[in-house]
Design an enzyme around this catalytic site. Sequence first.
Site, short mmCIF file in Angstrom:
data_model
loop_
_atom_site.label_atom_id
_atom_site.label_comp_id
_atom_site.label_asym_id
_atom_site.label_seq_id
_atom_site.Cartn_x
_atom_site.Cartn_y
_atom_site.Cartn_z
N ASP A 1 0.83 -1.13 0.09
CA ASP A 1 0.01 0.03 -0.08
C ASP A 1 0.84 1.22 -0.19
OD1 ASP A 1 -1.96 1.81 2.18
OD2 ASP A 1 -2.59 1.23 0.17
N ILE B 1 -9.01 6.05 0.62
CA ILE B 1 -8.92 7.25 -0.43
C ILE B 1 -7.56 7.29 -0.90
CG2 ILE B 1 -11.02 8.58 0.50
CD1 ILE B 1 -8.75 10.66 1.33
N ARG B 2 -6.75 6.65 -0.58
CA ARG B 2 -5.12 6.95 -1.07
C ARG B 2 -5.38 6.44 -2.59
NH1 ARG B 2 -1.87 3.93 2.45
NH2 ARG B 2 -1.09 5.52 3.66
N GLY B 3 -6.17 5.62 -3.22
CA GLY B 3 -6.22 5.43 -4.47
C GLY B 3 -6.66 6.63 -5.02
#
Lengths: 351, 598
Positions: free
Chosen positions: A198, A279-281
């Site tokens: 990640d 929400i990192r995507g």
Amino acid sequence: MRPRFPFSAIVGQDEMKTALLLAAVDPTVGGVLILGHRGTAKSTAVRALPGVLPPQTVVAGCAYGCDPGANGARCDECHAREARGERAGHRRAEVPVVDLPLGATEDRLVGALDLERALRHGEKAYEPGLLARAHRGFLYVDEVNLLEDHLVDLLLDVATTGENVVEREGLSVRHPARFVLVGSGNPEEGDLRPQLLDRFGLAVEVTTPTDADTRVEVVMRRDAFDRDPDGFSTRWLRADRALRRRVARARGLLPGITPTPGVMRRGAELCARLGTDGIRGELTLLRASRALAALDGDASIEDRHLQRVAPMALRHRLRRDPLDESGSTSRVARALTEVFGTTGAMDAVHA
Amino acid sequence: MREPADADALAAALADAAIALLGVAPEALGGALVVGGALECERWLAAARTVRGDAPWRRMPVGLTDDRLVGGLDVGASLARGGRVLSRGLLAEADGGTIALPRAADASVAVASALARALDDGVVRLERDGLSGEHDAALCVLAAAGPEEQEHVPAALRERLALVVTLPCGYEPGIDGDARADSGAHARIPLPRDAAAALVDAAVALGVESPRAPLLAGRAARASAALDQRVRVTDADLALAVRLVLAPRATRLPAQPGDTPDVVPDDAPRPAEGSAPPQRDSSSDGDGDTAAPPPGAAELLIDAARAALPAALLDGGTPPARSSAARAADGRRGAEQRDEARGRRVGTRQGHPRRGARLDLVETLRAAAPWQPVRRRDAAPDGGSGALLLRGEDLRVQRRVRRTGTTTLFVVDASGSAALGRLAEAKGAVELLLAESYVRRDRVGLIAFRGVAAELLLPPTRALSRARRALAALPAGGGTPLASALRCAAESVTQARRDGARIALVLLTDGRANVALDGTPGRARARDDAHAAARALRALGGLVVLVDTSPRGDPEARALADALGARYAALPVVTARALHARVRAMVDDDAPAAARRA
């Protein structure tokens, strides 16, 4: 030492090269993970990076290469100097690309007591480690999936906080450590822990070229380099320099590029369809698209930028259903088709 | 090179040719991997050493530590001088020369990585013990391994050593030390495009995946031309290169001549589409067809390759690709060090080196260093000897952590008609377990048995991608060789134990053995053999679960469960999720007992 194989001379592997350039334009995109079989130019590309990175301004005499312009993010010594009213000089320096070998020990990574000064003068002094050297640059780990767990834990800690805190042997030191983490490896030899996976902003898959012509070109170019490394590098210098100028200009354009609400909505829709966690995507998608727009010299983020970066930004963030046989890249392509229509998916594949 | 009559003579001739090539272009080729008996390998290495003349030659001992390889703190000199003294390390000492690695299969991943970097860039990086630096290390690496160990040589190394030779039994080098040519010559010889294309085609036909291989083959061809003091590469040079570089890496039999030139299964766009057909030497072949890529040149090479293909490939067509066990070993090796004390090293702690704990010298020095002035003053107020004054509280030892987590090994009955469904569900359960394994640091493996023997389809691993690949094609049907399966399981259990893991064995079967240990059919003997193997397995200890897949709970299965000392679970309808849930529950239940057993 032999000269480095030039970045622009690498045949094909466009997705990988683009990912590295995006990270060079905007380090906040996050790290780059390069997965694939051996012999696919993974480490060649990373080691060739210095040729296309524009030099940056650092505070003269600072062990960490602090940014004179950054106000909050400087090391203790630079802060102290400023508090005393001293003006430190500036100089231009190459962006560091630091190798973390698999056999590195922890003290070398975070820094430790300077043994020489301790043994000779009895002084307790901190000797900076690799994290200090990689500040404002790149830290490269080849075969990252084989890296020792305790080193991985260290990297994760530092990557989250942007700071390296050293508490050992009576030392208590804290210094800024923000870098782009680049990892490469062959996934069949070991999976990455999800926390580490990640951590990487972009993930690219490299494959052996299937086209015979491309393979022959790989052999011919490498052969030419082997027989005359200096001449070969000189011939490709222009292309590398041109890339470097593009990166420099892109950095300048970056702050002025904002996404339209339409683009943001479609990016969010894409992530929702793929079921990416957190929400990192979306953040990565956005930052990478903006960096790509800047690199291409475009004034705003368009759908085509989004489509090109989607696979590399999202393929490693999909929730894994172990019983689903389809690969992550094809799932991203499917979602792209659903959001943008058929042309969307085509662009992503041929980027 | 004349064509020798039989296979052994050909192998010996190739081995000799390899030595000669290494005399001409040692660094360009990277080195060689020789496979054979210990005596033959030593002879080969000795001949290679003679050919290399005065260049530095270093032999890498087994169990070489990182610091001796890469360089590090010279502790003795540092203590004596009272300051930091750097020792260069084996790689830097061998700069411009050769490193001999007689037990290549035992090399650790860190060692292989350092060698690979040195071969790639000609430097060795040092980042340890408070030291940092880069030394020149232009090297040639000669690795040797026994025939069964070939696959266990770390992949990073095998990828970069161009020449691979197998030494026949009783090999004697037939080459003398004078066979050396001007070592700069090979660099001046060009590699024409059609030669490169032929090598690429040959590599593809032989199923050699890595793009490096044709590159290394090209270098070998040029070295061969330089050896004969020619200025151009000929077909004979290319043929030799294919035999030494590509054929040993082959993973499939090339298509027979007469097939379409498209030997690549995925239709690569052929050059006829856009670019001009490659130029060809008129001497390269007699085939006059210039419109398509040169099948003639490539075919010649492929024919040459046939003579040097590994025997296993020629016998059964089964690819001698690295067995999954060897690939698994690569992945495991990175996380563990070969040491007396069990477990992997995760840093240091204060303590005395006893009961197997190893002293961490550098950390000890670090702990002692700040106190020296004070201690010296106390010890000798008039100035001291300069030696380092150590106290007990300075001592630091290495911390080790035993691998936690469970290795779950599925042993699945793939015989009979119901097998296919059972296998598929077991595969699903394996994947479900793997999905959780990162949290628990677990591993999962799979043995399938049918016909006359059992097969370790998936050695214990945490990598989901490898599991998918290994389980992709599961054969089914045939007799039930239960005893063989239990034997195979016992081996895996012993192996996993050595790695320090907890074992859980899950056996899926209806218990009806009908093939004995030696492969002969017959219920009675099969049952006896199976029960004997079961008792041996029981003696190893550890959790065993027998999942009875028969429709109505077979007494045979129960009897086997008793012999195994196993927990019995009846699951007439095996589904992946049900199986996974059962296994998970039983392993968790067993956890306290397992902790006591460990």
